[in-house]
Write an enzyme that holds these catalytic residues in place. Structure first.
Site, short mmCIF file in Angstrom:
data_model
loop_
_atom_site.label_atom_id
_atom_site.label_comp_id
_atom_site.label_asym_id
_atom_site.label_seq_id
_atom_site.Cartn_x
_atom_site.Cartn_y
_atom_site.Cartn_z
N VAL A 278 -5.21 28.89 -1.45
CA VAL A 278 -4.20 27.90 -1.03
C VAL A 278 -4.81 26.92 -0.02
O VAL A 278 -4.62 25.70 -0.10
CB VAL A 278 -2.96 28.59 -0.42
CG1 VAL A 278 -2.02 27.57 0.20
CG2 VAL A 278 -2.24 29.39 -1.48
N ALA A 279 -5.58 27.49 0.92
CA ALA A 279 -6.13 26.63 1.98
C ALA A 279 -7.26 25.76 1.46
O ALA A 279 -7.44 24.63 1.91
CB ALA A 279 -6.61 27.50 3.13
N ILE A 281 -7.98 24.80 -1.84
CA ILE A 281 -7.74 23.87 -2.94
C ILE A 281 -7.07 22.61 -2.38
O ILE A 281 -6.02 22.69 -1.75
CB ILE A 281 -6.87 24.53 -4.04
CG1 ILE A 281 -7.71 25.60 -4.74
CG2 ILE A 281 -6.37 23.50 -5.04
CD1 ILE A 281 -6.97 26.42 -5.76
N GLU A 283 -4.90 20.36 -2.74
CA GLU A 283 -3.78 19.89 -3.56
C GLU A 283 -3.21 18.58 -3.02
O GLU A 283 -2.48 17.88 -3.70
CB GLU A 283 -2.70 20.98 -3.67
CG GLU A 283 -1.89 21.29 -2.41
CD GLU A 283 -2.68 22.07 -1.36
OE1 GLU A 283 -3.74 22.62 -1.72
OE2 GLU A 283 -2.27 22.10 -0.19
N ASP A 325 -5.24 -21.42 -9.05
CA ASP A 325 -4.67 -22.76 -9.26
C ASP A 325 -5.09 -23.64 -8.09
O ASP A 325 -5.45 -23.13 -7.04
CB ASP A 325 -3.13 -22.68 -9.20
CG ASP A 325 -2.54 -22.19 -10.48
OD1 ASP A 325 -3.24 -22.23 -11.49
OD2 ASP A 325 -1.37 -21.78 -10.46
N ASN A 710 -4.76 25.05 7.51
CA ASN A 710 -4.34 24.15 6.43
C ASN A 710 -3.18 23.26 6.88
O ASN A 710 -3.16 22.05 6.66
CB ASN A 710 -3.91 25.02 5.24
CG ASN A 710 -3.85 24.24 3.95
OD1 ASN A 710 -4.63 23.32 3.77
ND2 ASN A 710 -2.93 24.59 3.07
N ASP A 714 -4.45 19.47 7.07
CA ASP A 714 -4.30 18.82 5.77
C ASP A 714 -3.39 17.61 5.80
O ASP A 714 -3.50 16.73 4.96
CB ASP A 714 -3.75 19.82 4.74
CG ASP A 714 -4.85 20.25 3.78
OD1 ASP A 714 -6.02 20.08 4.16
OD2 ASP A 714 -4.53 20.76 2.70
P1 ATP Z 1 -2.31 -26.31 -10.76
O1 ATP Z 1 -2.44 -25.61 -12.07
O2 ATP Z 1 -3.51 -26.33 -9.94
O3 ATP Z 1 -1.08 -25.96 -9.98
P2 ATP Z 1 -1.24 -28.93 -11.19
O4 ATP Z 1 0.00 -28.60 -10.50
O5 ATP Z 1 -1.98 -30.11 -10.72
O6 ATP Z 1 -2.27 -27.79 -11.25
P3 ATP Z 1 0.32 -29.34 -13.51
O7 ATP Z 1 1.52 -29.11 -12.72
O8 ATP Z 1 0.14 -28.64 -14.80
O9 ATP Z 1 -0.97 -29.03 -12.73
O10 ATP Z 1 0.16 -30.88 -13.72
C1 ATP Z 1 -0.72 -31.43 -14.66
C2 ATP Z 1 -0.58 -32.93 -14.70
O11 ATP Z 1 0.73 -33.27 -15.05
C3 ATP Z 1 -0.83 -33.58 -13.34
O12 ATP Z 1 -2.16 -33.96 -13.23
C4 ATP Z 1 0.07 -34.80 -13.37
O13 ATP Z 1 -0.61 -35.88 -13.93
C5 ATP Z 1 1.17 -34.39 -14.32
N1 ATP Z 1 2.37 -34.03 -13.57
C6 ATP Z 1 2.47 -33.15 -12.57
N2 ATP Z 1 3.73 -33.05 -12.12
C7 ATP Z 1 4.45 -33.88 -12.88
C8 ATP Z 1 5.84 -34.22 -12.93
N3 ATP Z 1 6.73 -33.68 -12.11
N4 ATP Z 1 6.23 -35.15 -13.83
C9 ATP Z 1 5.35 -35.68 -14.68
N5 ATP Z 1 4.05 -35.41 -14.70
C10 ATP Z 1 3.59 -34.52 -13.80
#
Ligand code: ATP
Length: 876
Positions: A278-279, A281, A283, A325, A710, A714
């Site tokens: 017991v001591a 292992i 667990e 992103d 233990n 433990d």
């Molecule tokens: P990430 O993926 O880094 O967040 P992001 O936000 O720049 O990127 P998207 O939001 O996909 O990417 O935007 C892509 C493109 O769409 C932008 O470069 C812009 O030209 C256009 N865009 C972004 N927001 C709008 C909007 N509200 N209305 C119209 N076009 C837009």
């Protein structure tokens, strides 16, 4: 109300009380009291008593209890009681640990519970989905989970994935229409159902059913408590634990046989063998991992990273690629307009006088094709669109926007129809009645807008767009992008009334461009540097323009001189095999689609990497699932993305991912420390017993000694080590290999050596006792020395390095606490005469007591010296 889809909209609205104005908090509370919360009922949780009793289900513990009952019947009542008490205290500690871990996991679950956007008290509010009730008006947009069943009352191109209910994986077009004949669930297009999610568009619906009354509630058998899935490390440790248990059991059988052969009473020898098992292992290994991981997640939550699956904490420690992103994660997502471009003129907004009519037209259109609003000083919406509102407001404040405020312009030219922004299309369109015309306004990425434009407007009128115009626009776009600016293009088109709901977005008239700045977050640069130092490759994956992305990536250090920035489309032509080689040189991917994200993650994974990937949109969900650590944005992310992710950032910040990796690495280190501590201590006990048996000595410990040790070592010190302060140094090391087992040869060797040292001290104490006062004192000395040595050994287990003369040795207050609790309890057993019978100890002289302290402390010095020597040899 299963036939609610057959009823007229107005009838449904009337039937549910307040109609389109929604409920007040008071009314909602009232309905909630009657109908309960909007949640599927989970299976009943285990009671505390049940958890407590489960602590005894270990086969060996049951045998031990049986053995002590038999020995009590045979006359040794005292030790039977003590064994019973010790095992009970152990079970209580186990229950407390279980409850604590459960509590912290539950509080994490709450943190990542889904929300819904609703109309309450006449205001738009975001509330936890479980508080939504019948009669509430809920707003939906792409990426939202549908939180209840309801009738659509307003719709803009809503598409819903209802696969959870109907098995149909294609999204269904929803419409605000009347249905007259009975239809199956999948065809009730004027309804939305809980458990499905929005893939596109926008809508408003009134809740008709909640919780278990929804369609999904009806088909769901009681939800199982999300089964506590074991992490890979726990599975690994469980397997190791099983093998180790067999070895220990064999040793115990062997020792039992020897004792009986030597003439020991069978029941006594049996009880000793079981107590040793017991001591020895371990667990507790797997549960210690849960506790340390759970505590780790609490720290991470405070640092803006909510862990949705415990496995993620472990995985974070070996992340070697972070795909992030750009907008909002590496940058601040605080946009300000920098340039306006109309009629071949580029104007910096600093110099903008709002005098050119075309500029004013561009600004007005930018407000119409725009969902952001500015109410009572609070700006709501996509920062890209908020920036446009800001600029138009500036114009209005200067008295230059003859059309008035944002609200006035929008009231004057109401929106009749829209195609919402979609980052795949990179476009958004709205249709308005402007004077006596119907106009489609489209904004989006300049390259996409230009493809749709066949005309261009200048100060002096509209004409065909020429190649030269396009070149000029693209040149300006390029120069904006080179400065790291985000650029939007604008175009419009007059259409006939019949075309309103069928707009094609072609043959448009190009109006102009607006560029805006979104500065990098201040902390991004340092976080990128830290990543690189930690052997982690940071990669930017964005929907934005390549040149803009590259400029920002350069500023924060992601894009080095030898790295490439490419557009998503460039990898379309590559086979998966070619992509594996290709990704190595690319640090920035621009204009990517969600499919590109999946391919990039896979390619890095095929190269043997552990990949973290961020995402926010509904289409990012597959990539988030594919990544080893899917990271969703807490602020801008959709509910679907959050659901698919294993970690959610509450501040959407890249630096938080790096911090989480650091935490992940530290948590892993701490788990290692706990395991090393537990196993080396157990090893010491076994070595001492085996030695005594081989050397023909009497058994050095009574069963109660082993169980007491233990109990003391433990739980508390092992957990305290799991809470060891985090060290910054972990980010100077390369990521852990994903296939590396925690139980490496070095690690196991370390355990064996440390076990030996503690066993030597223990048996030395035994001999001193034997020399001075005989077998009883020898046993007491061995017991006390092993116990105290294991408590002291907690400090050794803090690091692989020698730290005796550093501050690190004293920086864990929990470990000190655990040490002192153990020290006091041990001395109570040794010094209180009334306890000596129960714990089978004899009174010791102060010299002998002093010897115990010295020998226990000697472990610290000897093991520290060994660590120092080992590190010196390694460094050679
Ligand atoms: P990430 O993926 O880094 O967040 P992001 O936000 O720049 O990127 P998207 O939001 O996909 O990417 O935007 C892509 C493109 O769409 C932008 O470069 C812009 O030209 C256009 N865009 C972004 N927001 C709008 C909007 N509200 N209305 C119209 N076009 C837009």
């Amino acid at each position: 109300m299963s036939d609610i889809y057959l009823k007229e909209k107005q009838e449904v609205l009337r039937a549910l009380g307040k109609g389109e104005i929604g409920l007040t908090t008071q009314e909602a509370k009232h309905i909630q009291r009657e109908k309960g919360y909007n949640e599927l009922i989970e299976k009943k949780k285990k009671s505390v008593l049940c958890i407590f009793l489960e602590q005894f289900k270990d086969f060996l513990v049951l045998i031990l209890i049986a053995a002590s009952v038999i020995s009590a019947i045979l006359g040794d009542i005292e030790s039977a009681i003590v064994i019973g008490v010790v095992i009970t205290i152990n079970a209580i500690l186990g229950t407390i640990q279980h409850q604590k871990a459960e509590k912290s996991l539950n509080s994490l679950k709450q943190l990542s519970a889904p929300n819904a956007k609703i109309l309450r008290d006449g205001e738009t509010k975001i509330i936890p989905s479980r508080e939504v009730t019948v009669g509430d008006i809920v707003y939906l947009e792409a990426g939202d989970f549908i939180c209840a069943d309801g009738r659509i009352i307003d719709n803009a191109s809503l598409k819903v994935n209802e696969s959870a209910l109907t098995g149909e994986s294609l999204a269904v077009d929803k419409q605000d229409i009347e249905i007259t004949k009975e239809s199956p669930l999948g065809d009730r297009i004027n309804m939305v159902y809980s458990g499905s999610f929005v893939t596109y568009g926008r809508a408003k619906f009134i809740v008709t059913e909640i919780g278990m009354d929804t369609e999904v509630g009806k088909i769901a058998t009681l939800l199982k408590n999300t089964a506590e899935r074991k992490t890979p490390l726990q599975v690994n440790l469980d397997q190791f634990g099983k093998k180790l248990s067999i070895v220990i059991l064999l040793i115990c059988v062997f020792l039992f046989a020897i004792s009986v052969w030597k003439g020991e009473a069978v029941i006594k020898a049996f009880m000793f063998a079981v107590a040793l098992a017991v001591a020895a292992i371990p667990e507790a290994l797997s549960s210690i991992v849960t506790i340390v991981l759970a505590f780790g997640t609490q720290k991470m939550a405070k640092e803006h990273a909510i862990i949705r699956q415990l496995q993620a904490v472990e995985g974070l420690g070996s992340v070697s690629v972070v795909c992030s992103d750009k907008t909002g994660t590496l940058t601040q997502n605080k946009m300000t307009v920098i340039n306006l471009f109309v009629s071949e003129i580029n104007e910096n907004v600093k110099n903008l006088t709002f005098d050119l009519p075309l500029e004013r037209k561009l600004l007005a259109y930018s407000l119409l094709c725009n969902d952001a609003s500015h109410i009572d000083g609070v700006k709501i919406g996509d920062p890209t669109e908020v920036a446009l509102v800001d600029l138009a407001e500036r114009g209005n404040n200067q008295g230059k926007m003859e059309l008035g405020t944002v609200t006035q312009i929008r009231e004057k030219y109401p929106r009749i129809y829209e195609i919402p922004f979609d980052s795949d299309r990179k476009l958004m369109s709205t249709v308005h009645q402007i004077e006596d015309k119907i106009i489609v306004i489209t904004k989006g990425a300049v390259d996409v807008i230009l493809e749709k434009a066949s005309q261009i407007e200048f100060d002096d009128g509209v004409r065909e767009i020429t190649k030269k115009d396009k070149e000029n626009i693209l040149k300006t776009n390029l120069s904006y992008s080179t400065d790291g600016l985000r650029v939007l293009g604008f175009a419009y088109q007059e259409i006939a009334k019949e075309e309103i709901y069928n707009i094609t977005e072609d043959n448009m008239t190009f109006l102009g461009m607006i560029s805006m700045m979104d500065p990098p977050r201040e902390e991004s640069k340092a976080a990128v540097e830290e990543c690189k130092m930690a052997g982690i490759r940071p990669i930017m994956i964005t929907g934005d323009h390549k040149i803009t992305a590259a400029a920002i990536a350069k500023q924060i250090g992601i894009l080095g001189d030898k790295d490439k920035a490419v557009e998503g489309a460039e990898i379309d032509g590559l086979s998966d095999q070619d992509l594996i080689d290709y990704v190595e040189n690319v640090s920035v991917y621009a204009r990517v689609s969600p499919e590109h994200k999946i391919r990039i993650v896979k390619a890095w994974q095929d190269k043997g990497n552990i990949v973290a990937m961020t995402g926010d949109g509904v289409n990012d969900a597959p990539a988030l699932k594919q990544a080893d650590i899917g990271v969703a944005m807490g602020i801008t992310g959709t509910e679907v993305a959050k659901d698919a992710a294993s970690m959610v950032l509450t501040d959407d910040n890249f630096a938080t991912i790096v911090k989480a990796v650091e935490n992940g690495r530290n948590v892993y280190q701490n788990i290692k420390k706990s395991i090393q501590f537990l196993l080396s201590g157990n090893t010491a006990g076994i070595i001492a017993v085996i030695y005594a048996s081989i050397a023909g000595l009497a058994v050095p410990f009574a069963p109660v000694h082993l169980l007491f040790i233990n109990l003391l070592t433990d739980s508390l010190p092992a957990i305290a080590l799991g809470l060891d302060p985090h060290s910054l140094g972990v980010m100077k090391e390369k990521p852990r290999d994903k296939d590396e087992s925690i139980l490496t040869k070095d690690f196991l060797m370390g355990i064996l050596v440390e076990g030996f040292v503690i066993a030597i001290m223990t048996m030395s104490a035994y001999y001193v006792g034997l020399e001075n006062s005989g077998e009883a004192a020898a046993s007491t000395m061995a017991f006390a020395t092993l116990c105290l040595s294991r408590l002291v050994h907690g400090f050794n287990s803090k690091s692989q390095k020698a730290i005796i003369f550093t501050k690190e040795i004293v920086n864990n207050k929990y470990l000190f606490g655990a040490f002192f609790v153990g020290f006091i309890l041990l001395n109570t057993v040794l010094l209180v005469p009334e306890l000596s019978g129960i714990f089978e100890v004899t009174a010791l002289s102060s010299e002998l007591l002093f010897t115990i302290y010295v020998l226990a402390l000697a472990n610290l010095f000897v093991i520290q010296v060994l660590k120092w020597v080992q590190n010196k040899i390694k460094a050679m």
